[in-house]
Design a protein around this motif. Structure first.
Motif, PDB file in Angstrom:
ATOM      1  N   GLU A 183       0.826  -1.207   0.000  1.00  0.00           N
ATOM      2  CA  GLU A 183       0.000   0.000   0.000  1.00  0.00           C
ATOM      3  C   GLU A 183       0.862   1.260   0.000  1.00  0.00           C
ATOM      4  OE1 GLU A 183      -3.223   0.194  -0.501  1.00  0.00           O
ATOM      5  OE2 GLU A 183      -3.176  -1.990  -0.714  1.00  0.00           O
ATOM      6  N   LYS A 184       1.942   1.249   0.760  1.00  0.00           N
ATOM      7  CA  LYS A 184       2.842   2.403   0.788  1.00  0.00           C
ATOM      8  C   LYS A 184       3.488   2.628  -0.578  1.00  0.00           C
ATOM      9  CE  LYS A 184       4.224   2.321   5.677  1.00  0.00           C
ATOM     10  NZ  LYS A 184       5.387   2.163   6.594  1.00  0.00           N
ATOM     11  N   THR A 187       0.887   3.983  -3.059  1.00  0.00           N
ATOM     12  CA  THR A 187       0.595   5.389  -2.754  1.00  0.00           C
ATOM     13  C   THR A 187       1.703   6.297  -3.274  1.00  0.00           C
ATOM     14  OG1 THR A 187      -0.669   4.804  -0.785  1.00  0.00           O
ATOM     15  CG2 THR A 187       0.197   7.051  -0.899  1.00  0.00           C
ATOM     16  N   GLN A 188       2.952   5.889  -3.068  1.00  0.00           N
ATOM     17  CA  GLN A 188       4.072   6.694  -3.545  1.00  0.00           C
ATOM     18  C   GLN A 188       4.156   6.661  -5.068  1.00  0.00           C
ATOM     19  OE1 GLN A 188       6.100   8.742  -1.821  1.00  0.00           O
ATOM     20  NE2 GLN A 188       6.988   9.327  -3.805  1.00  0.00           N
ATOM     21  N   GLU A 190       1.727   6.418  -7.152  1.00  0.00           N
ATOM     22  CA  GLU A 190       0.683   7.299  -7.682  1.00  0.00           C
ATOM     23  C   GLU A 190       1.124   8.755  -7.640  1.00  0.00           C
ATOM     24  OE1 GLU A 190      -3.380   4.724  -6.781  1.00  0.00           O
ATOM     25  OE2 GLU A 190      -2.559   6.019  -5.214  1.00  0.00           O
ATOM     26  N   LYS A 268      -8.209  -1.039  -9.392  1.00  0.00           N
ATOM     27  CA  LYS A 268      -6.951  -0.295  -9.423  1.00  0.00           C
ATOM     28  C   LYS A 268      -6.206  -0.547 -10.737  1.00  0.00           C
ATOM     29  CE  LYS A 268      -5.313   1.780  -6.525  1.00  0.00           C
ATOM     30  NZ  LYS A 268      -5.342   3.240  -6.267  1.00  0.00           N
ATOM     31  N   ALA A 310       9.049   5.838   0.154  1.00  0.00           N
ATOM     32  CA  ALA A 310       7.922   5.317   0.934  1.00  0.00           C
ATOM     33  C   ALA A 310       8.377   4.690   2.244  1.00  0.00           C
ATOM     34  CB  ALA A 310       7.157   4.292   0.104  1.00  0.00           C
TER      35      ALA A 310
END
Length: 372
Positions: A183-184, A187-188, A190, A268, A310
């Motif tokens: 997930e980290k 997120t980074q 993106e 996603k 991240a």
């Protein structure tokens, strides 16, 4: 002192060749009927054996050279991977080159002899089980080649049991991204919002190899049915001059139909592919950088940078695939379905990608449901 192979030549020739072997003044050895001269007595015996019996007795090293040359020609034709060829050459040098086993006549090699060699290279836990298996693969191929060419009648290498050989203990259980780390990273990625970041996100939303992502074409993506068809990979080749280039081949790593699979697209995955479509509306391949398919090392370089930002320990993109398989197990998918989605021909390979320690604890309700 005569070697075992030299004595074998003499024993085979004594009933068919009745002329003496003489050493000339220049050091060479010669005989007549047939008239043959060679630099050494052993080479003369070898030539006579080949004359009378049609083939010389080959050592393991000589059979390896024949096999690896044939493998090399297959790489030039695009049938084999140059990376695998180079690894085989490197493993031969590391585990066999110059050894007593390599100099033995391949027809005289026994299962016990091979096992003794394996024990020697594993002594004091010098190598891991995986590395031992890599070494075994070389000898398996050499003996397969020897059987195919009638040098030997059976493959002794494949009969060696190595389960009792002690190897270096390696804990691979934690060598896979966790759900939190995934997930980290996403997120980074993106935030990075470039072609490399989007390729990394798609790998985390599928069960694909990096070569398959690089070879993915828009014609393989079906937005309407939310699927992508994995049936190609990008491989590295070398031309006759030794120059490297990349080629898209119409098969996956296994080379078998089992490797081709239709994978569903998550929300996603659809989102990242549509973003990439807007950035690359006319390219043949989904992921292009400067009008060329992405390069594996560059993707991994970007993954490393994303991990640093991240605050996640970096592992190569191949470890994303480990996360994918582990996650499918954790969510209750059947073994056969996981194997199919991973594109594995052998279920044992799929098991290798499963990291049990990342599956999490079983909750009390689930345990009670199973055992009452």
């Amino acid at each position: 002192m005569k070697c075992k192979l030299e004595r074998k030549y003499e024993e085979a020739l004594k009933d068919v060749h009745h002329n003496k072997l003489c050493q000339l003044s220049d050091g060479r050895w010669k005989t007549k009927n047939p008239q043959i001269a060679r630099k050494t007595r052993f080479e003369l015996l070898e030539a006579l054996y080949e004359y009378y019996f049609g083939t010389k007795i080959l050592t393991i090293a000589e059979v390896f050279e024949q096999w690896i040359e044939e493998y090399k020609q297959d790489t030039l034709l695009g049938h084999r991977s140059i990376l695998t060829y180079e690894r085989y050459k490197s493993d031969w040098i590391r585990f066999y080159d110059g050894s007593a086993l390599a100099s033995m006549n391949i027809g005289d090699v026994k299962v016990s002899t091979i096992k003794s060699h394996y024990k020697a290279i594993c002594a004091n836990g010098a190598i891991s089980r995986k590395t031992l298996n890599n070494a075994k693969t070389i000898l398996n191929h050499v003996f397969d080649f020897a059987v195919d060419h009638d040098y030997v009648s059976a493959n002794a290498a494949r009969s060696v049991n190595t389960r009792d050989i002690h190897c270096k203990e390696v804990n691979n259980e934690l060598k896979v991204y966790s759900n939190e780390e995934r997930e980290k990273i996403i997120t980074q990625a993106e935030l990075e919002d470039d072609v490399f970041a989007r390729a990394i996100i798609l790998m985390f939303c599928s069960c694909t190899r990096i070569g398959e992502i690089r070879a993915l074409k828009w014609e393989d993506v079906d937005f309407e049915n939310r699927t992508m068809y994995i049936h190609r990979e990008m491989v590295r080749r070398k031309d006759s001059s030794g120059h490297e280039y990349f080629e898209c081949v119409n098969h996956t790593k296994s080379g078998l139909k089992e490797g081709n699979r239709m994978q569903p697209l998550s929300d996603k995955a659809v989102e990242v592919l549509k973003t990439q479509r807007r950035a690359n509306p006319f390219g043949e391949y989904v992921f292009l950088y400067k009008a060329a398919p992405l390069v594996s090392n560059t993707i991994n370089h970007h993954l490393m940078r994303i991990c640093e930002r991240a605050d996640v320990p970096y592992m190569s993109s191949h470890k994303i695939r480990f996360w994918s398989v582990t996650n499918m197990y954790a969510n209750g998918m059947q073994q056969a379905d996981i194997q199919r989605m991973a594109g594995h021909a052998d279920p044992a390979t799929t098991d290798h990608y499963k990291r049990v320690s990342r599956l999490g604890d079983i909750d009390t309700d689930s345990w009670n449901e199973m055992f009452g």
